[in-house]
Write a protein that holds these residues in place. Sequence first.
Motif, PDB file in Angstrom:
ATOM      1  N   ALA A  62     -23.466  88.794 -67.171  1.00  8.27           N
ATOM      2  CA  ALA A  62     -23.461  87.367 -66.814  1.00  8.27           C
ATOM      3  C   ALA A  62     -22.624  87.166 -65.563  1.00  8.27           C
ATOM      4  O   ALA A  62     -21.516  86.624 -65.591  1.00  8.27           O
ATOM      5  CB  ALA A  62     -22.911  86.543 -67.972  1.00  8.27           C
ATOM      6  N   LEU A  63     -23.157  87.622 -64.428  1.00 11.05           N
ATOM      7  CA  LEU A  63     -22.480  87.537 -63.138  1.00 11.05           C
ATOM      8  C   LEU A  63     -23.414  86.894 -62.127  1.00 11.05           C
ATOM      9  O   LEU A  63     -24.641  86.982 -62.254  1.00 11.05           O
ATOM     10  CB  LEU A  63     -22.093  88.935 -62.655  1.00 11.05           C
ATOM     11  N   PRO A  64     -22.853  86.259 -61.079  1.00 11.59           N
ATOM     12  CA  PRO A  64     -23.712  85.648 -60.060  1.00 11.59           C
ATOM     13  C   PRO A  64     -24.423  86.674 -59.183  1.00 11.59           C
ATOM     14  O   PRO A  64     -25.375  86.348 -58.483  1.00 11.59           O
ATOM     15  CB  PRO A  64     -22.728  84.802 -59.234  1.00 11.59           C
ATOM     16  N   ALA A  65     -23.954  87.915 -59.201  1.00 13.54           N
ATOM     17  CA  ALA A  65     -24.576  89.037 -58.489  1.00 13.54           C
ATOM     18  C   ALA A  65     -23.998  90.317 -59.087  1.00 13.54           C
ATOM     19  O   ALA A  65     -23.065  90.265 -59.884  1.00 13.54           O
ATOM     20  CB  ALA A  65     -24.279  88.960 -56.995  1.00 13.54           C
ATOM     21  N   GLY A  90     -29.471  82.690 -62.541  1.00 17.26           N
ATOM     22  CA  GLY A  90     -29.446  83.930 -61.778  1.00 17.26           C
ATOM     23  C   GLY A  90     -30.410  84.952 -62.353  1.00 17.26           C
ATOM     24  O   GLY A  90     -30.904  84.815 -63.473  1.00 17.26           O
ATOM     25  N   PRO A  91     -30.679  86.023 -61.594  1.00 16.60           N
ATOM     26  CA  PRO A  91     -31.675  87.011 -62.025  1.00 16.60           C
ATOM     27  C   PRO A  91     -31.301  87.749 -63.299  1.00 16.60           C
ATOM     28  O   PRO A  91     -32.171  88.090 -64.101  1.00 16.60           O
ATOM     29  CB  PRO A  91     -31.759  87.981 -60.835  1.00 16.60           C
ATOM     30  N   GLY A  92     -29.992  87.988 -63.524  1.00 16.78           N
ATOM     31  CA  GLY A  92     -29.583  88.676 -64.742  1.00 16.78           C
ATOM     32  C   GLY A  92     -29.890  87.863 -65.983  1.00 16.78           C
ATOM     33  O   GLY A  92     -30.359  88.394 -66.999  1.00 16.78           O
ATOM     34  N   LEU A 104     -24.950  96.642 -65.495  1.00 16.27           N
ATOM     35  CA  LEU A 104     -25.760  97.261 -66.541  1.00 16.27           C
ATOM     36  C   LEU A 104     -25.858  98.765 -66.333  1.00 16.27           C
ATOM     37  O   LEU A 104     -25.701  99.550 -67.273  1.00 16.27           O
ATOM     38  CB  LEU A 104     -27.157  96.644 -66.566  1.00 16.27           C
ATOM     39  N   LEU A 105     -26.127  99.188 -65.100  1.00 16.78           N
ATOM     40  CA  LEU A 105     -26.281 100.608 -64.820  1.00 16.78           C
ATOM     41  C   LEU A 105     -25.005 101.386 -65.163  1.00 16.78           C
ATOM     42  O   LEU A 105     -25.060 102.464 -65.769  1.00 16.78           O
ATOM     43  CB  LEU A 105     -26.643 100.819 -63.349  1.00 16.78           C
ATOM     44  N   LEU A 106     -23.848 100.838 -64.816  1.00 20.19           N
ATOM     45  CA  LEU A 106     -22.596 101.529 -65.110  1.00 20.19           C
ATOM     46  C   LEU A 106     -22.316 101.567 -66.609  1.00 20.19           C
ATOM     47  O   LEU A 106     -21.767 102.546 -67.124  1.00 20.19           O
ATOM     48  CB  LEU A 106     -21.447 100.864 -64.368  1.00 20.19           C
ATOM     49  N   THR A 147     -32.587  88.855 -68.900  1.00 20.06           N
ATOM     50  CA  THR A 147     -32.109  89.000 -70.273  1.00 20.06           C
ATOM     51  C   THR A 147     -32.859  88.076 -71.222  1.00 20.06           C
ATOM     52  O   THR A 147     -33.230  88.483 -72.331  1.00 20.06           O
ATOM     53  CB  THR A 147     -30.598  88.740 -70.341  1.00 20.06           C
ATOM     54  N   ILE A 148     -33.127  86.833 -70.816  1.00 21.14           N
ATOM     55  CA  ILE A 148     -33.865  85.927 -71.699  1.00 21.14           C
ATOM     56  C   ILE A 148     -35.305  86.412 -71.868  1.00 21.14           C
ATOM     57  O   ILE A 148     -35.926  86.198 -72.915  1.00 21.14           O
ATOM     58  CB  ILE A 148     -33.820  84.470 -71.180  1.00 21.14           C
ATOM     59  N   ALA A 149     -35.825  87.089 -70.853  1.00 18.22           N
ATOM     60  CA  ALA A 149     -37.183  87.633 -70.957  1.00 18.22           C
ATOM     61  C   ALA A 149     -37.280  88.709 -72.030  1.00 18.22           C
ATOM     62  O   ALA A 149     -38.366  88.953 -72.567  1.00 18.22           O
ATOM     63  CB  ALA A 149     -37.632  88.201 -69.613  1.00 18.22           C
TER      64      ALA A 149
END
Length: 253
Positions: free
Chosen positions: A179-182, A69-71, A188-190, A75-77
């Motif tokens: 670590a969520l599917p969406a 997923g994008p998160g 993160l923002l919250l 994060t790995i980036a």
Amino acid sequence: MSRRIIVVTAVHAPSARFLVDAYKSLCEQELPPGWQWRWLIQEDGTTDQVTPHVPDDERVTFKQGRPGGPGVARTIALAGADGEYVKVLDADDQLAPGALARDLAALEADRSIGWATSRVLDLLPDGSTAGFPGDPEHGPIERRDVLNYWAGHGYRLPIHPATLFVRRELLVALGGWMALPASEDTGLLLALNATSRGWFSSEVGLLYRKWEGQVTGQAAHVDTAERAARMAVVEARARALEHFEWRYPLGSG
């Protein structure tokens, strides 16, 4: 030595064709003397469909990894994020002129501000743009303001997490994206808002592309049971950070 803003982009095969527009918008950014950007593109997977769309530019680094997923990709980036600030740029979006400079100016001017966001326009398939009402006032966002608004308005954010610009040290301290599917960017923002002051720019900072294949347009994204679970864990994390009174900068009230 130049100081760096690290732009982080998660990409999967269907969105790879939009990288050329994202790159163009990045190249059009003007930064103060002594500053430069570096673009980290992380494929969420290991296909051969993204590489042809990656710009040939020494400022661009492209890596691949197992899908999560994008998160997870963002994060790995962060392993290669060697700058003071991190800017999110989704593969299918475009930065508005001056966005990086405005974000940078806000955080450089006030050490107590940990992150910045900005106004968004939807970029529609016909090339037109559309805004929407309800943006907060231009200027600082106090701790808990976004969290409390979100909880009281049906889990709707008053600002867009796709515009996030954040101090790298703060982003890493919070563990990156959830670590969520969406809704990993909402989480993160919250968490950021529970721990630190932010900034909102009323000038347009992002063109948010609307297209048929985008992840947020898929049926799974609005599945009632999964969405309820995502919102529950997102809020629990933010409230726990609030409860333990972790603050950025350390020692702030």
